[in-house]
Design a protein around this motif. Structure first.
Motif, PDB file in Angstrom:
ATOM      1  N   ILE A 190       0.840  -1.201   0.000  1.00 12.95           N
ATOM      2  CA  ILE A 190       0.000   0.000   0.000  1.00 12.95           C
ATOM      3  C   ILE A 190       0.875   1.252   0.000  1.00 12.95           C
ATOM      4  O   ILE A 190       0.649   2.192  -0.770  1.00 12.95           O
ATOM      5  N   ALA A 191       1.892   1.261   0.859  1.00  7.54           N
ATOM      6  CA  ALA A 191       2.794   2.413   0.924  1.00  7.54           C
ATOM      7  C   ALA A 191       3.514   2.624  -0.403  1.00  7.54           C
ATOM      8  O   ALA A 191       3.729   3.767  -0.832  1.00  7.54           O
ATOM      9  N   ARG A 192       3.872   1.530  -1.062  1.00  7.26           N
ATOM     10  CA  ARG A 192       4.583   1.649  -2.334  1.00  7.26           C
ATOM     11  C   ARG A 192       3.671   2.262  -3.408  1.00  7.26           C
ATOM     12  O   ARG A 192       4.113   3.106  -4.197  1.00  7.26           O
ATOM     13  N   ALA A 193       2.422   1.857  -3.420  1.00 10.59           N
ATOM     14  CA  ALA A 193       1.483   2.426  -4.384  1.00 10.59           C
ATOM     15  C   ALA A 193       1.261   3.916  -4.123  1.00 10.59           C
ATOM     16  O   ALA A 193       1.217   4.728  -5.059  1.00 10.59           O
ATOM     17  N   ALA A 194       1.113   4.281  -2.854  1.00 11.04           N
ATOM     18  CA  ALA A 194       0.947   5.690  -2.512  1.00 11.04           C
ATOM     19  C   ALA A 194       2.191   6.494  -2.868  1.00 11.04           C
ATOM     20  O   ALA A 194       2.094   7.630  -3.358  1.00 11.04           O
ATOM     21  N   ARG A 195       3.359   5.914  -2.633  1.00  9.77           N
ATOM     22  CA  ARG A 195       4.620   6.586  -2.969  1.00  9.77           C
ATOM     23  C   ARG A 195       4.716   6.843  -4.465  1.00  9.77           C
ATOM     24  O   ARG A 195       5.079   7.956  -4.889  1.00  9.77           O
ATOM     25  N   ASP A 196       4.402   5.835  -5.262  1.00 12.25           N
ATOM     26  CA  ASP A 196       4.506   5.994  -6.707  1.00 12.25           C
ATOM     27  C   ASP A 196       3.619   7.134  -7.198  1.00 12.25           C
ATOM     28  O   ASP A 196       4.034   7.941  -8.041  1.00 12.25           O
ATOM     29  N   GLU A 197       2.400   7.206  -6.691  1.00 14.65           N
ATOM     30  CA  GLU A 197       1.494   8.282  -7.102  1.00 14.65           C
ATOM     31  C   GLU A 197       2.009   9.642  -6.663  1.00 14.65           C
ATOM     32  O   GLU A 197       1.961  10.617  -7.425  1.00 14.65           O
ATOM     33  N   ALA A 198       2.508   9.731  -5.423  1.00 17.21           N
ATOM     34  CA  ALA A 198       2.947  11.018  -4.887  1.00 17.21           C
ATOM     35  C   ALA A 198       4.172  11.546  -5.615  1.00 17.21           C
ATOM     36  O   ALA A 198       4.321  12.759  -5.806  1.00 17.21           O
ATOM     37  N   LEU A 199       5.061  10.659  -6.028  1.00 22.28           N
ATOM     38  CA  LEU A 199       6.255  11.092  -6.751  1.00 22.28           C
ATOM     39  C   LEU A 199       5.940  11.454  -8.205  1.00 22.28           C
ATOM     40  O   LEU A 199       6.629  12.292  -8.800  1.00 22.28           O
ATOM     41  N   ARG A 200       4.911  10.839  -8.766  1.00 23.41           N
ATOM     42  CA  ARG A 200       4.516  11.185 -10.137  1.00 23.41           C
ATOM     43  C   ARG A 200       3.749  12.501 -10.205  1.00 23.41           C
ATOM     44  O   ARG A 200       3.796  13.204 -11.218  1.00 23.41           O
ATOM     45  N   ALA A 201       3.027  12.830  -9.158  1.00 24.22           N
ATOM     46  CA  ALA A 201       2.187  14.032  -9.168  1.00 24.22           C
ATOM     47  C   ALA A 201       3.062  15.281  -9.277  1.00 24.22           C
ATOM     48  O   ALA A 201       4.110  15.374  -8.628  1.00 24.22           O
ATOM     49  N   PRO A 202       2.659  16.271 -10.065  1.00 23.45           N
ATOM     50  CA  PRO A 202       3.434  17.514 -10.160  1.00 23.45           C
ATOM     51  C   PRO A 202       3.482  18.247  -8.818  1.00 23.45           C
ATOM     52  O   PRO A 202       2.563  18.121  -7.996  1.00 23.45           O
ATOM     53  N   VAL A 203       4.548  18.992  -8.610  1.00 21.66           N
ATOM     54  CA  VAL A 203       4.641  19.831  -7.408  1.00 21.66           C
ATOM     55  C   VAL A 203       3.442  20.772  -7.376  1.00 21.66           C
ATOM     56  O   VAL A 203       3.111  21.419  -8.376  1.00 21.66           O
ATOM     57  N   GLY A 204       2.766  20.808  -6.243  1.00 21.54           N
ATOM     58  CA  GLY A 204       1.577  21.654  -6.102  1.00 21.54           C
ATOM     59  C   GLY A 204       0.279  20.946  -6.395  1.00 21.54           C
ATOM     60  O   GLY A 204      -0.800  21.517  -6.177  1.00 21.54           O
ATOM     61  N   ALA A 205       0.337  19.705  -6.890  1.00 15.39           N
ATOM     62  CA  ALA A 205      -0.876  18.977  -7.249  1.00 15.39           C
ATOM     63  C   ALA A 205      -1.712  18.664  -6.002  1.00 15.39           C
ATOM     64  O   ALA A 205      -1.196  18.506  -4.891  1.00 15.39           O
ATOM     65  N   THR A 206      -3.020  18.569  -6.200  1.00 18.69           N
ATOM     66  CA  THR A 206      -3.943  18.210  -5.128  1.00 18.69           C
ATOM     67  C   THR A 206      -4.770  17.002  -5.564  1.00 18.69           C
ATOM     68  O   THR A 206      -4.772  16.610  -6.726  1.00 18.69           O
ATOM     69  N   GLN A 207      -5.459  16.410  -4.598  1.00 13.45           N
ATOM     70  CA  GLN A 207      -6.316  15.258  -4.869  1.00 13.45           C
ATOM     71  C   GLN A 207      -7.580  15.355  -4.034  1.00 13.45           C
ATOM     72  O   GLN A 207      -7.590  15.975  -2.962  1.00 13.45           O
ATOM     73  N   ARG A 208      -8.636  14.752  -4.510  1.00 16.86           N
ATOM     74  CA  ARG A 208      -9.886  14.715  -3.769  1.00 16.86           C
ATOM     75  C   ARG A 208      -9.877  13.523  -2.831  1.00 16.86           C
ATOM     76  O   ARG A 208      -9.678  12.372  -3.262  1.00 16.86           O
ATOM     77  N   VAL A 209     -10.073  13.778  -1.548  1.00 17.38           N
ATOM     78  CA  VAL A 209     -10.175  12.711  -0.549  1.00 17.38           C
ATOM     79  C   VAL A 209     -11.401  13.019   0.299  1.00 17.38           C
ATOM     80  O   VAL A 209     -11.482  14.089   0.917  1.00 17.38           O
ATOM     81  N   GLY A 210     -12.364  12.104   0.313  1.00 17.18           N
ATOM     82  CA  GLY A 210     -13.617  12.435   0.963  1.00 17.18           C
ATOM     83  C   GLY A 210     -14.254  13.619   0.261  1.00 17.18           C
ATOM     84  O   GLY A 210     -14.268  13.703  -0.968  1.00 17.18           O
ATOM     85  N   SER A 211     -14.740  14.566   1.042  1.00 24.48           N
ATOM     86  CA  SER A 211     -15.360  15.752   0.453  1.00 24.48           C
ATOM     87  C   SER A 211     -14.383  16.902   0.313  1.00 24.48           C
ATOM     88  O   SER A 211     -14.768  17.987  -0.126  1.00 24.48           O
ATOM     89  N   GLY A 212     -13.107  16.674   0.675  1.00 20.25           N
ATOM     90  CA  GLY A 212     -12.126  17.755   0.679  1.00 20.25           C
ATOM     91  C   GLY A 212     -11.004  17.555  -0.333  1.00 20.25           C
ATOM     92  O   GLY A 212     -10.946  16.576  -1.063  1.00 20.25           O
ATOM     93  N   THR A 213     -10.100  18.526  -0.335  1.00 21.56           N
ATOM     94  CA  THR A 213      -8.959  18.528  -1.239  1.00 21.56           C
ATOM     95  C   THR A 213      -7.679  18.459  -0.411  1.00 21.56           C
ATOM     96  O   THR A 213      -7.514  19.226   0.548  1.00 21.56           O
ATOM     97  N   GLU A 214      -6.785  17.554  -0.782  1.00 24.99           N
ATOM     98  CA  GLU A 214      -5.563  17.332  -0.021  1.00 24.99           C
ATOM     99  C   GLU A 214      -4.340  17.392  -0.942  1.00 24.99           C
ATOM    100  O   GLU A 214      -4.450  17.238  -2.156  1.00 24.99           O
ATOM    101  N   VAL A 215      -3.172  17.610  -0.343  1.00 28.07           N
ATOM    102  CA  VAL A 215      -1.901  17.585  -1.073  1.00 28.07           C
ATOM    103  C   VAL A 215      -1.723  16.219  -1.732  1.00 28.07           C
ATOM    104  O   VAL A 215      -2.050  15.180  -1.138  1.00 28.07           O
ATOM    105  N   ALA A 216      -1.188  16.204  -2.957  1.00 28.20           N
ATOM    106  CA  ALA A 216      -1.041  14.950  -3.697  1.00 28.20           C
ATOM    107  C   ALA A 216       0.402  14.603  -4.035  1.00 28.20           C
ATOM    108  O   ALA A 216       0.640  13.571  -4.657  1.00 28.20           O
ATOM    109  N   TRP A 217       1.374  15.432  -3.638  1.00 27.67           N
ATOM    110  CA  TRP A 217       2.742  15.219  -4.128  1.00 27.67           C
ATOM    111  C   TRP A 217       3.756  15.169  -2.988  1.00 27.67           C
ATOM    112  O   TRP A 217       3.540  15.731  -1.910  1.00 27.67           O
ATOM    113  N   VAL A 218       4.858  14.500  -3.251  1.00 30.59           N
ATOM    114  CA  VAL A 218       6.017  14.425  -2.353  1.00 30.59           C
ATOM    115  C   VAL A 218       7.265  14.527  -3.219  1.00 30.59           C
ATOM    116  O   VAL A 218       7.292  14.044  -4.354  1.00 30.59           O
TER     117      VAL A 218
END
Length: 419
Positions: A190-218
């Protein structure tokens, strides 16, 4: 240095191999002391302070195998790996219904208000151990996120109480305890999948989680990656000491040349090969008491236990100076004891955390090196740090003044090193 030239230097550092472990003694002696390759990226004379410790303590100086320890989130990387893992789990229905469908089973310190709010939002229809539909049930996702981010319910009630605030943060421990029911290898996946997405996301990218918006990148900090590589070449024993679950930290730390064997995180206990929601003990607090983790004084405890081999209650005391870390890096109050124990240099990335910045700016012994974050540094804080009144968090969660080793009060400090 031009922007293009700096990019080329960074690329070269990230690609540079470590020196082979099989080098002969004569070859080692003939090499110059390893140098920071991104020294000009550091603030003020911080690189010189760090290099002096490398030269004096590493293979070019006293020799031996000096110790260096690093926090992970917002120290080695920008942003937070536990956040990204929880976000991914909520978006992919990976949080499991607790035992007996009762959220009180997830933490010794959860309040009735917290458990009741989670039960109301997530329901009891899903069997224990089965995935909650958090990708569709936004109320459930929002309640879990509120607990993770603020330690409060969405209505503002406290979720955790009764724990020692210098030994642990119950909300951080809860992130590891939510993995109950999974095998450690599954948590790493699970951590590896989350890591892959976070490293691919552009700096400043966000994601929808629940009803809110959260940081998507590392992003990994090239400067800290360079520092760790330089320490490794100089013969230091480099370790990660994180308040994230160990399985998650293991997945991330290998990228900087620190293997799982030298990665300390929240260590979950298992039953029949599955995580059972209880935590390894330290400092005389037994396994399964769930009362300590790598957090503030708990970071010292696990360094003493895991690295230095100290036993029992003495794990909570400062180790003899000759055994302690020569260099430590951190960014938050969770790291303050680990940094104070460092005998050479204390690398402090400024995230405006009160107790840590009070000690770093006071710099009573000249060993602190305050640096703006390397990516998106914070601007100057528009207030003084309240060192003389309430920047220190006591074990019971109350606050008070920050004291020096001699018992004198650190005066309020201005924020002078920033973006």
């Amino acid at each position: 240095m031009s922007r293009i030239s700096r990019a080329l230097v960074v690329a070269a550092v990230l690609a540079a191999p470590l020196l082979p472990a099989s080098a002969s003694a004569s070859e080692v002696e003939s090499r110059p002391c390893p140098q920071l390759r991104l020294a000009d990226h550091w603030y003020g004379d911080n690189a010189a302070k760090i290099q002096r410790v490398i030269d004096e303590r590493g293979r070019c100086g006293t020799g031996g195998r000096p110790l260096a320890v690093f926090d992970w989130d917002n120290t080695v990387i920008k942003n937070d790996i536990s956040d990204q893992t929880i976000f991914w789990m909520l978006r992919h229905d990976k949080v499991l219904q607790p035992q007996a469908r009762d959220w009180r089973s997830t933490s010794r310190f959860i309040t009735d208000a917290g458990a009741d709010a989670l039960a109301a939002a997530c329901g009891t229809a899903v069997p224990a151990g089965a995935p909650l539909p958090t990708s569709r049930n936004f109320a459930c996702a929002d309640e879990i996120l509120s607990v993770r981010k603020s330690g409060k319910t969405t209505s503002g009630e406290e979720v955790f109480a009764g724990y020692n605030h210098r030994y642990m943060e119950a909300g951080y421990a809860w992130v590891a305890q939510l993995n109950a029911g999974y095998r450690p290898a599954e948590v790493r996946a699970i951590a590896r999948a989350a890591r892959d997405e976070a490293l691919r996301a552009p700096v400043g990218a966000t994601q929808r989680v629940g009803s809110g918006t959260e940081v998507a990148w590392v992003r990994y900090y090239p400067e800290i990656k360079d520092l760790i590589a330089t320490l490794n070449r100089a013969g230091f024993s480099t370790w990660v000491v994180s308040a994230s679950p160990k399985e998650t930290a293991d997945v991330w730390s290998a990228e900087v040349g620190i293997p799982p064997s030298r990665t300390i995180g929240i260590n979950s206990l298992t039953s029949h090969g599955r995580i059972n929601g209880h935590l390894e003990g330290c400092g005389g607090l037994p396994d399964g008491a769930d009362a300590i983790m790598p957090y503030i004084d708990g970071k010292r405890c696990f360094i003493n236990k895991k690295i230095l081999g100290i036993e029992g209650a003495a794990q909570l005391d400062a180790a003899p100076e000759a055994q302690r870390q020569a260099l430590a890096g951190g960014d938050a109050t969770t790291d303050v004891t680990m940094l104070r124990d460092a005998t050479g240099v204390r690398v402090t990335l400024n995230r405006n955390k009160d107790e840590l910045m009070c000690r770093a700016y006071d710099n009573a012994d000249g060993r602190w090196a305050v640096n703006p974050m390397f990516i998106q540094p914070l601007p100057a804080l528009n207030r003084a740090y309240p060192c003389a009144t309430n920047a220190y968090e006591n074990a019971d969660g109350s606050t008070g003044p920050v004291l020096r080793d001699d018992g004198t009060v650190i005066p309020d400090q201005r924020d002078t090193v920033h973006g």
